[in-house]
Design a protein around this motif. Structure first.
Motif, PDB file in Angstrom:
ATOM      1  N   GLY A 186       0.514  -1.381  -0.224  1.00 45.02           N
ATOM      2  CA  GLY A 186       0.448   0.245   0.007  1.00 45.02           C
ATOM      3  C   GLY A 186       0.754   1.398  -0.189  1.00 45.02           C
ATOM      4  O   GLY A 186       1.169   1.689   0.707  1.00 45.02           O
ATOM      5  N   SER A 187       0.371   2.094  -1.107  1.00 46.72           N
ATOM      6  CA  SER A 187       1.374   3.643  -1.267  1.00 46.72           C
ATOM      7  C   SER A 187       0.587   4.946  -0.766  1.00 46.72           C
ATOM      8  O   SER A 187       0.927   5.669  -1.149  1.00 46.72           O
ATOM      9  CB  SER A 187       2.365   3.167  -2.017  1.00 46.72           C
ATOM     10  N   GLU A 239       2.446  -1.994  -4.329  1.00 49.79           N
ATOM     11  CA  GLU A 239       0.391  -1.435  -5.177  1.00 49.79           C
ATOM     12  C   GLU A 239       0.052  -1.630  -5.878  1.00 49.79           C
ATOM     13  O   GLU A 239       0.511  -2.216  -7.164  1.00 49.79           O
ATOM     14  CB  GLU A 239       1.247   0.297  -4.910  1.00 49.79           C
ATOM     15  N   ALA A 268       0.987   4.465  -7.950  1.00 47.11           N
ATOM     16  CA  ALA A 268       0.780   5.185  -6.381  1.00 47.11           C
ATOM     17  C   ALA A 268       0.107   5.784  -6.282  1.00 47.11           C
ATOM     18  O   ALA A 268      -0.430   6.724  -6.822  1.00 47.11           O
ATOM     19  CB  ALA A 268       2.750   5.753  -6.174  1.00 47.11           C
ATOM     20  N   THR A 313       5.126  -0.246  -8.810  1.00 51.65           N
ATOM     21  CA  THR A 313       3.203  -0.095  -8.966  1.00 51.65           C
ATOM     22  C   THR A 313       2.615  -1.086  -9.456  1.00 51.65           C
ATOM     23  O   THR A 313       3.757  -2.077  -9.847  1.00 51.65           O
ATOM     24  CB  THR A 313       3.048   1.034  -9.809  1.00 51.65           C
ATOM     25  N   THR A 347      -2.873  -1.120   4.183  1.00 56.12           N
ATOM     26  CA  THR A 347      -4.216  -1.903   3.198  1.00 56.12           C
ATOM     27  C   THR A 347      -5.066  -1.367   3.396  1.00 56.12           C
ATOM     28  O   THR A 347      -6.715  -1.482   2.865  1.00 56.12           O
ATOM     29  CB  THR A 347      -4.486  -2.639   2.914  1.00 56.12           C
TER      30      THR A 347
END
Length: 468
Positions: free
Chosen positions: A50-51, A73, A77, A219, A251
């Motif tokens: 998760g970004s 990701e 992003a 990504t 997340t």
């Protein structure tokens, strides 16, 4: 291959396509499609999934702590909730437990000072927020809460100001309100640009002569399954597998996809936001705004500066629309909510004070989008190492479940989780004990009765102000 069974209410993966957020209309060329290495590494010190704001500030802390970090990701992003929210950071002092109010204020000051010190071009403006109170019951309960804060928690006394004078309410642009609470410490911000700047800096600090890179962003690499293997964790993706001793799931609403036992504890919930053109002859708003709706929900609004002064307005989930929001899909908008958002500010805010013709009943939307929030069963985020009874074990951490209120909680929650990974406890983060994940908390969460309206939320908090 093991057949993975999914439970009712469990999150899906992020949809490959998504609605187009206003905040993404000027994306970072450096981050779009970014993969620091052509191939996905098969091992990593720490993997952050998760970004958004949680994962990004956690990764920054981990890198500064000497760890090599691989960030995975599912889409681009910052393409999840952080890149899809209302663009404001608003600690809700008078409706939060005092220790949580203080944590949110600490988070706010941390981000404010970070943006200022680094000159981050994310349009951060500390403008304060106005919470409109429509009924006598809301006003009286809010006044009592502010009075109790002054008596029991003087350090918070000037962080929530009760207003009922008619002239003052008119200045705040809510002349028809019964009262209002002003939070001086609240800001509006371009959330995507804040996160993008941090990610860009992490990438630029990589020493290209060293392998593996200190920070590796991949990504369009969704994690489809998480598996324990001895003392390590295996993350399965369409591009291969990665093994790591430590993993952080940043997340939010999608957490239960990888942790099925968190289904029901963090529920994916779709929020919807519109970018609305203000009416002709409008006067720019000085603050951000929040108000309760007749159906028991809450709306929030922040106005962009310059140009057309676009109004970023979200909320309006009630009735059948609320039921439809229990989903992981952000690739469509709900036409019922779209219609409500276009008229939500009418009879609530004065956008054209003193102008002939009064207020416009319906505004024009230039962008309409959705995003997936993580609604916690007991309202509080879940931060820390995941117990085995919830599908975790040594080395697996989460920071998720912000219940639509992530901007004043997520960055420092992510930093706390990173400090745990580094063996520092929570470091300098005073993480509320209510956020700490445990099997006991999970069991108790099932019994939690949540407030059904803004008035209930204010009333419930009066008890905690006196207890803490």
């Amino acid at each position: 291959m093991t057949q993975i069974k999914f439970q009712e209410g469990q999150a899906e993966l992020p949809t490959p396509e998504s609605t187009h957020s206003y905040w993404h209309h000027d994306p970072s060329p450096e981050l779009l499609g970014h993969r620091t290495t052509d191939k996905l590494p098969d091992h990593a010190d720490v993997v952050v999934v998760g970004s958004g704001i949680t994962g990004t500030f956690a990764a920054r802390e981990l890198v500064e702590g000497g760890r090599n970090v691989l960030m995975l990701e599912a889409r681009e992003a910052c393409w999840g909730a952080t890149g899809r929210n209302g663009g404001h950071c608003h600690p809700m002092v008078f409706t939060s437990k005092p220790n949580i109010a203080q944590f949110e204020l600490d988070n706010y000051f941390f981000m404010r000072d970070f943006v200022s010190a680094n000159k981050v071009p994310c349009d951060w403006q500390s403008v304060g927020a106005v919470c409109r109170l429509a009924t006598e019951e809301e006003a009286q309960t809010a006044e009592d809460n502010v009075r109790l804060l002054r008596r029991h928690h003087p350090s918070l006394a000037d962080k929530a100001i009760y207003v009922e004078d008619a002239q003052e309410l008119k200045k705040l642009r809510v002349p028809d309100a019964r009262a209002a609470v002003v939070h001086p410490h609240a800001a509006k911000v371009w959330p995507y640009k804040l996160v993008a700047w941090v990610l860009e800096m992490l990438l630029r600090k990589n020493d290209t002569t060293k392998k593996p890179p200190r920070f590796n962003l991949q990504t369009t690499t969704p994690v489809t399954h998480l598996q324990r293997h001895g003392a390590s964790w295996v993350l399965h993706t369409p591009r291969g597998q990665v093994v790591a001793k430590q993993v952080l799931l940043a997340t939010n609403g999608y957490t239960s996809h990888l942790l099925p036992k968190m289904t029901g504890l963090i529920r994916p919930t779709r929020g919807q936001v519109s970018a609305l053109l203000p009416p002709k002859g409008y006067t720019p708003l000085a603050h951000t705004h929040i108000w309760g709706t007749a159906a028991g929900g809450e709306d929030y609004l922040a106005q962009r500066d310059g140009g057309s002064g676009v109004l970023i307005l979200g909320g309006e989930r009630s009735g059948d629309a609320a039921a439809r929001s229990r989903t992981s899909r952000d690739d469509v908008t709900d036409p019922d909510i779209s219609a409500r958002l276009r008229t939500a500010s009418y009879n609530v805010l004065e956008l054209r004070p003193g102008q002939e013709g009064g207020e416009a009943e319906e505004l024009q939307a230039t962008y309409e989008w959705t995003g997936i929030m993580g609604y916690s069963r007991d309202r509080h985020p879940w931060v820390g190492e995941v117990p085995e009874g919830l599908g975790g074990g040594k080395g697996l951490y989460i920071s998720a479940g912000y219940t639509g209120h992530g901007m004043p909680a997520a960055s420092r929650s992510g930093v706390a989780a990173a400090n745990m990974i580094l063996g520092k406890g929570t470091g300098d983060v005073k993480l509320p004990p209510e956020f700490v994940i445990s099997e006991e908390r999970a069991s108790q969460a099932e019994k939690t009765v949540l407030p059904s309206s803004l008035e209930d939320e204010i009333r419930m908090n009066a008890f905690w102000i006196q207890q803490q």
